[in-house]
Scaffold this active site. Structure first.
Site, mmCIF file in Angstrom:
data_model
loop_
_atom_site.group_PDB
_atom_site.id
_atom_site.type_symbol
_atom_site.label_atom_id
_atom_site.label_comp_id
_atom_site.label_asym_id
_atom_site.label_seq_id
_atom_site.Cartn_x
_atom_site.Cartn_y
_atom_site.Cartn_z
ATOM 1 N N SER A 14 0.825 -1.209 0.000
ATOM 2 C CA SER A 14 0.000 0.000 0.000
ATOM 3 C C SER A 14 0.859 1.259 0.000
ATOM 4 O O SER A 14 2.012 1.232 0.408
ATOM 5 C CB SER A 14 -0.895 0.003 1.248
ATOM 6 O OG SER A 14 -1.706 1.141 1.327
ATOM 7 N N LEU A 16 3.087 4.381 0.182
ATOM 8 C CA LEU A 16 4.488 4.705 -0.117
ATOM 9 C C LEU A 16 5.311 3.453 -0.418
ATOM 10 O O LEU A 16 6.170 3.459 -1.312
ATOM 11 C CB LEU A 16 5.101 5.477 1.054
ATOM 12 C CG LEU A 16 4.390 6.762 1.477
ATOM 13 C CD1 LEU A 16 5.149 7.429 2.633
ATOM 14 C CD2 LEU A 16 4.192 7.722 0.329
ATOM 15 N N TYR A 162 2.461 8.497 18.040
ATOM 16 C CA TYR A 162 2.985 8.468 16.666
ATOM 17 C C TYR A 162 4.293 9.242 16.584
ATOM 18 O O TYR A 162 5.280 8.753 16.018
ATOM 19 C CB TYR A 162 1.939 9.055 15.723
ATOM 20 C CG TYR A 162 2.277 8.953 14.262
ATOM 21 C CD1 TYR A 162 2.654 10.075 13.530
ATOM 22 C CD2 TYR A 162 2.228 7.731 13.603
ATOM 23 C CE1 TYR A 162 2.972 9.977 12.192
ATOM 24 C CE2 TYR A 162 2.537 7.626 12.251
ATOM 25 C CZ TYR A 162 2.906 8.749 11.555
ATOM 26 O OH TYR A 162 3.229 8.657 10.219
ATOM 27 N N LYS A 166 8.043 7.727 15.681
ATOM 28 C CA LYS A 166 8.792 8.216 14.522
ATOM 29 C C LYS A 166 10.073 8.934 14.954
ATOM 30 O O LYS A 166 11.100 8.863 14.276
ATOM 31 C CB LYS A 166 7.905 9.127 13.681
ATOM 32 C CG LYS A 166 6.731 8.397 13.040
ATOM 33 C CD LYS A 166 7.180 7.215 12.155
ATOM 34 C CE LYS A 166 6.041 6.641 11.353
ATOM 35 N NZ LYS A 166 6.471 5.572 10.437
ATOM 36 N N THR A 197 -2.184 8.733 0.475
ATOM 37 C CA THR A 197 -2.137 7.269 0.553
ATOM 38 C C THR A 197 -3.379 6.794 1.308
ATOM 39 O O THR A 197 -4.098 7.590 1.912
ATOM 40 C CB THR A 197 -0.900 6.815 1.354
ATOM 41 O OG1 THR A 197 -1.100 7.187 2.732
ATOM 42 C CG2 THR A 197 0.379 7.435 0.832
#
Ligand code: NAD
Ligand SMILES: C[C@]12CC(=O)[C@H]3[C@@H](CCC4=CC(=O)CC[C@@]43C)[C@@H]1CC[C@@H]2C(=O)CO
Length: 255
Positions: A14, A16, A162, A166, A197
């Site tokens: 899916s 990227l 998140y 990251k 996306t």
């Protein structure tokens, strides 16, 4: 350009990751798409032809990644480039005072487990196979590319988990590049801004339009192929190592 190159892309069914797998094939390479068993990885690989294969994995599983590496050797005999795109998004405030509820700790754990621990799990295992390659004239044996997010630096309200996951990917990039430097394996991380996306499309269209308008230039969401173009550049440029590259149209997220 990539004739003879074998890549492995997690999250390759899916967004990227899929665009990255498509670029590797288009440029003459071969690719193993690693994604959840529930993801359309088999169909994605089939559509890409005989130079693509699918390995069902959970990136947090040592067994799954080892099986994917065995598939890579069985099908293509080697591994030159690994791209970590697998990831999940989550959003919740640290404390919801209206509901008198703290951030769900399992949600925090799962976000970090997939995005950070899963990425490291893949890195620590693919390094062994890439390290078996004969070095090229420059001494390079391969490249590992990770995907963080500008949330690592600009984490918005609701992105504690998140952003932490990251930021961890960003934080470990240089350390791992140093760990693997003697073996000639480069490690680079991409921090995308906003790309159209399926993950992004979890947001309602009006919210997406608002986000698009916030990008200074170009004032739009990135196309997944534009992420893949940076992957291509990283593979091609031996001087890129141990760094995180923002890919965001000069966006700096507001709170
Ligand atoms: N889309 C954006 O705007 C954006 C921005 C910054 C960073 N990112 C990051 O880029 C990466 C790719 O995101 P995308 O937008 O293509 O999302 P996406 O949801 O389209 O693709 C992510 C893929 O990862 C897979 N995946 C999730 N958990 C997994 C696991 N445990 N094991 C194996 N595969 C797993 C999913 O099945 C999916 O196919 C993610 O790490 C995301 O955090 C995306
Ligand atoms: C992860 C990112 C920013 C977000 O928090 C959203 C996510 C798309 C799905 C979402 C739906 C929601 O209702 C809450 C927000 C979010 C989790 C976005 C995809 C890319 C964004 C990003 O990484 C920014 O750098």
């Amino acid at each position: 350009m990539f004739k003879g190159l074998v890549g492995l892309v997690t999250g390759g069914a899916s967004g990227l990751g899929k665009a990255t797998a498509e670029l590797i094939i288009k440029q003459g390479g071969r690719v193993v798409i690693c994604d959840l068993p529930s993801a359309p990885g088999a169909n994605t690989a089939k559509a890409l032809g005989e130079n693509a294969a699918f390995a069902p994995v959970d990136v947090t599983s040592e067994k799954d990644i080892k099986n994917a590496l065995q598939t890579t050797v069985d099908k293509f005999g080697r591994l030159d480039v690994a791209v970590n795109c697998a990831g999940i998004a989550s959003a919740a405030r640290t404390y919801n005072f209206k509901k008198d509820q703290p951030f769900d700790l399992e949600l925090f754990r799962t976000t970090v487990e997939v995005n950070l621990v899963g990425t490291f799990n893949v890195i620590r295992l693919v390094a062994g196979l890439i390290g078996k390659n004969a070095p090229n004239a420059d001494g390079q044996r391969g490249v590992i590319i990770n995907t963080a997010s500008i949330a690592a630096f600009d984490g918005q309200i609701g992105q504690a988990a998140y952003a932490a996951s990251k930021a961890g990917v960003v934080g470990m990039t240089l350390a791992i590049a140093r760990d693997l430097s003697k073996q000639g394996i480069r490690v680079v991380t991409i921090a995308p801004g906003l790309f159209r996306t399926p993950m992004m499309e979890l947001l309602p269209e009006p919210a997406i339009k608002q986000l698009e308008a916030s990008v200074p230039f170009p004032p739009r969401l990135g196309h997944p192929h534009e992420y893949a173009l940076l992957v291509q550049s990283i593979i091609q440029n031996p001087m890129l190592n141990g760094e995180t590259i923002r890919l965001d149209g000069s966006l700096r997220m507001q709170p």
